[in-house]
Scaffold this motif. Structure first.
Motif, PDB file in Angstrom:
ATOM      1  N   THR A 280      34.618  71.668 -24.304  1.00 54.93           N
ATOM      2  CA  THR A 280      35.425  72.095 -23.155  1.00 54.93           C
ATOM      3  C   THR A 280      36.883  72.348 -23.528  1.00 54.93           C
ATOM      4  O   THR A 280      37.561  73.123 -22.865  1.00 54.93           O
ATOM      5  CB  THR A 280      35.374  71.037 -22.042  1.00 54.93           C
ATOM      6  OG1 THR A 280      35.787  69.766 -22.577  1.00 54.93           O
ATOM      7  CG2 THR A 280      33.956  70.896 -21.506  1.00 54.93           C
ATOM      8  N   LYS A 281      37.364  71.678 -24.579  1.00 54.67           N
ATOM      9  CA  LYS A 281      38.745  71.878 -25.005  1.00 54.67           C
ATOM     10  C   LYS A 281      38.820  71.821 -26.520  1.00 54.67           C
ATOM     11  O   LYS A 281      38.101  71.050 -27.155  1.00 54.67           O
ATOM     12  CB  LYS A 281      39.685  70.823 -24.392  1.00 54.67           C
ATOM     13  CG  LYS A 281      39.889  70.967 -22.894  1.00 54.67           C
ATOM     14  CD  LYS A 281      40.883  69.930 -22.363  1.00 54.67           C
ATOM     15  CE  LYS A 281      41.080  70.065 -20.869  1.00 54.67           C
ATOM     16  NZ  LYS A 281      42.042  69.058 -20.344  1.00 54.67           N
TER      17      LYS A 281
ATOM     18  N   TYR B 270      41.752  71.352 -29.396  1.00 47.79           N
ATOM     19  CA  TYR B 270      43.148  70.933 -29.485  1.00 47.79           C
ATOM     20  C   TYR B 270      43.829  71.344 -30.787  1.00 47.79           C
ATOM     21  O   TYR B 270      45.037  71.140 -30.916  1.00 47.79           O
ATOM     22  CB  TYR B 270      43.239  69.406 -29.346  1.00 47.79           C
ATOM     23  CG  TYR B 270      42.874  68.897 -27.984  1.00 47.79           C
ATOM     24  CD1 TYR B 270      43.785  68.928 -26.929  1.00 47.79           C
ATOM     25  CD2 TYR B 270      41.606  68.374 -27.733  1.00 47.79           C
ATOM     26  CE1 TYR B 270      43.449  68.453 -25.678  1.00 47.79           C
ATOM     27  CE2 TYR B 270      41.254  67.898 -26.484  1.00 47.79           C
ATOM     28  CZ  TYR B 270      42.183  67.943 -25.452  1.00 47.79           C
ATOM     29  OH  TYR B 270      41.833  67.479 -24.209  1.00 47.79           O
TER      30      TYR B 270
ATOM     31  N   VAL C 176      42.809  63.671 -31.653  1.00 48.15           N
ATOM     32  CA  VAL C 176      41.698  64.346 -30.984  1.00 48.15           C
ATOM     33  C   VAL C 176      41.649  65.808 -31.413  1.00 48.15           C
ATOM     34  O   VAL C 176      42.654  66.524 -31.346  1.00 48.15           O
ATOM     35  CB  VAL C 176      41.831  64.246 -29.455  1.00 48.15           C
ATOM     36  CG1 VAL C 176      40.691  65.002 -28.768  1.00 48.15           C
ATOM     37  CG2 VAL C 176      41.818  62.786 -29.020  1.00 48.15           C
TER      38      VAL C 176
ATOM     39  N   GLU D   2      37.188  68.210 -27.347  1.00 52.10           N
ATOM     40  CA  GLU D   2      36.747  67.436 -26.193  1.00 52.10           C
ATOM     41  C   GLU D   2      35.443  68.036 -25.685  1.00 52.10           C
ATOM     42  O   GLU D   2      35.348  69.240 -25.480  1.00 52.10           O
ATOM     43  CB  GLU D   2      37.802  67.451 -25.087  1.00 52.10           C
ATOM     44  CG  GLU D   2      37.409  66.605 -23.876  1.00 52.10           C
ATOM     45  CD  GLU D   2      38.483  66.588 -22.797  1.00 52.10           C
ATOM     46  OE1 GLU D   2      38.129  66.414 -21.618  1.00 52.10           O
ATOM     47  OE2 GLU D   2      39.667  66.772 -23.143  1.00 52.10           O
TER      48      GLU D   2
ATOM     49  N   ASN E 229      32.378  65.758 -20.353  1.00 53.92           N
ATOM     50  CA  ASN E 229      32.197  64.311 -20.171  1.00 53.92           C
ATOM     51  C   ASN E 229      31.893  63.905 -18.740  1.00 53.92           C
ATOM     52  O   ASN E 229      31.969  62.727 -18.401  1.00 53.92           O
ATOM     53  CB  ASN E 229      33.441  63.562 -20.661  1.00 53.92           C
ATOM     54  CG  ASN E 229      34.715  64.075 -20.005  1.00 53.92           C
ATOM     55  OD1 ASN E 229      34.686  64.592 -18.898  1.00 53.92           O
ATOM     56  ND2 ASN E 229      35.832  63.924 -20.696  1.00 53.92           N
TER      57      ASN E 229
ATOM     58  N   SER F  68      33.840  57.741 -24.818  1.00 58.84           N
ATOM     59  CA  SER F  68      34.819  57.924 -25.897  1.00 58.84           C
ATOM     60  C   SER F  68      34.310  58.905 -26.943  1.00 58.84           C
ATOM     61  O   SER F  68      35.103  59.580 -27.602  1.00 58.84           O
ATOM     62  CB  SER F  68      35.132  56.571 -26.557  1.00 58.84           C
ATOM     63  OG  SER F  68      34.009  56.083 -27.282  1.00 58.84           O
TER      64      SER F  68
ATOM     65  N   CYS G  90      32.994  61.614 -26.383  1.00 65.20           N
ATOM     66  CA  CYS G  90      33.288  62.984 -25.924  1.00 65.20           C
ATOM     67  C   CYS G  90      34.585  63.505 -26.526  1.00 65.20           C
ATOM     68  O   CYS G  90      34.855  64.711 -26.440  1.00 65.20           O
ATOM     69  CB  CYS G  90      33.374  63.023 -24.395  1.00 65.20           C
ATOM     70  SG  CYS G  90      31.793  62.695 -23.569  1.00 65.20           S
ATOM     71  N   TYR G  91      35.385  62.634 -27.094  1.00 63.70           N
ATOM     72  CA  TYR G  91      36.645  63.038 -27.717  1.00 63.70           C
ATOM     73  C   TYR G  91      36.467  62.915 -29.225  1.00 63.70           C
ATOM     74  O   TYR G  91      36.511  61.818 -29.781  1.00 63.70           O
ATOM     75  CB  TYR G  91      37.794  62.161 -27.217  1.00 63.70           C
ATOM     76  CG  TYR G  91      37.965  62.221 -25.702  1.00 63.70           C
ATOM     77  CD1 TYR G  91      38.754  63.208 -25.114  1.00 63.70           C
ATOM     78  CD2 TYR G  91      37.308  61.309 -24.882  1.00 63.70           C
ATOM     79  CE1 TYR G  91      38.891  63.274 -23.732  1.00 63.70           C
ATOM     80  CE2 TYR G  91      37.438  61.380 -23.498  1.00 63.70           C
ATOM     81  CZ  TYR G  91      38.234  62.365 -22.930  1.00 63.70           C
ATOM     82  OH  TYR G  91      38.358  62.439 -21.575  1.00 63.70           O
TER      83      TYR G  91
ATOM     84  N   LYS H 279      37.462  62.940 -32.837  1.00 63.39           N
ATOM     85  CA  LYS H 279      38.747  62.665 -33.479  1.00 63.39           C
ATOM     86  C   LYS H 279      38.666  62.881 -34.977  1.00 63.39           C
ATOM     87  O   LYS H 279      37.592  62.839 -35.568  1.00 63.39           O
ATOM     88  CB  LYS H 279      39.188  61.227 -33.177  1.00 63.39           C
ATOM     89  CG  LYS H 279      39.342  60.944 -31.690  1.00 63.39           C
ATOM     90  CD  LYS H 279      39.727  59.492 -31.433  1.00 63.39           C
ATOM     91  CE  LYS H 279      39.865  59.218 -29.948  1.00 63.39           C
ATOM     92  NZ  LYS H 279      40.232  57.791 -29.690  1.00 63.39           N
TER      93      LYS H 279
END
Length: 248
Positions: free
Chosen positions: A26-27, A29, A41, A44, A47, A156, A158-159, A161
């Motif tokens: 969805t994102k 970064y 991160v 994403e 979630n 968590s 879902c992010y 890193k």
């Protein structure tokens, strides 16, 4: 004499980054070639489902804790009934033993005594049931808290890193792509270039000559002269290198 070998430049490590759960991106970064820190991160994932699971687990905890409070109140009520029945029993027994009451009063006291005994047994049963209910409610709270911890952990995930400091590599998946731990390609690669290593291959005869003249491979590495790195445009890198290790 000077000898030239084709070489490959690599960082200390190239870490493949993969999500621990499946989901749609969805994102995004970061961009390709960006320097990142460990724990930063990168992506994403969708979630909404995992957030709902967290809310449901929290609701189960609240419900289970309410059951605990209800069970505790039941124990208090049962204990109060037990104490009242015990007091009635003691008073009736004292009146009977001291012969303070007549025949009619004795029969009434006996009836009260029997009723009090039944009340004592009922109160004791209520206390036992309330204690069992309390243990069951406390177990439900523990199970709900475990579910909440699992739901938060999944959320968590879902992010996605960065596992290390380094530079972001290729980004084959964009926003809207479905990724999973079993995807053929990693979502990206983070290269740690804090130290650069240059790999080159020597012929077997060169290796044999070096090892024979230096009492083995370790001696050959220690006596190896400094190396210069020629870049693709023909220029020489302004720092010399040293051979520090070799493959089997």
């Amino acid at each position: 004499l000077k000898t030239t070998y084709p070489a490959t430049i690599k960082g200390v490590q190239d870490v493949e980054v993969r999500p621990k759960i499946s989901g749609f991106i969805t994102k995004l970064y970061v961009h390709e070639g960006q320097a990142v820190r460990a724990g930063q991160v990168l992506f994403e994932l969708d979630n909404a489902t995992y957030q709902a699971a967290v809310r449901a687990a929290q609701a189960q905890i609240n419900q289970a804790e309410a059951s605990v409070r209800s069970a505790q109140a039941g124990i208090q009520t049962a204990n109060a009934s037990l104490n009242s029945a015990q007091l009635t029993y003691n008073n009736s027994q004292n009146l009977y033993n001291n012969k303070v009451i007549g025949e009619y009063e004795l029969q009434t006291a006996r009836n009260s005594y029997q009723t009090a005994q039944a009340g004592v047994r009922q109160a004791q049963s209520s206390v036992s049931s309330a204690n069992a209910g309390l243990k069951q409610a406390e177990a439900a709270v523990a199970a709900a808290k475990a579910q909440l911890a699992t739901a938060k952990e999944n959320l968590s995930f879902c992010y996605v890193k960065s596992p290390a400091n380094g530079v972001v590599g290729n980004l084959p998946y964009k926003v809207g792509a479905l990724v999973s731990p079993s995807s053929a390609q990693p979502v990206t690669t983070v290269s740690d270039i804090s130290t650069i290593e240059v790999y080159f291959s020597m012929s077997e005869s060169d290796i044999l000559n070096l090892t024979r003249s230096n009492n083995g491979l370790a001696g050959a590495i220690n006596s190896f002269p400094a190396l210069s790195l020629q870049l693709t445009d023909g220029s020489i890198y302004n720092h010399e290198g040293k051979v520090v290790k070799t493959s089997g």
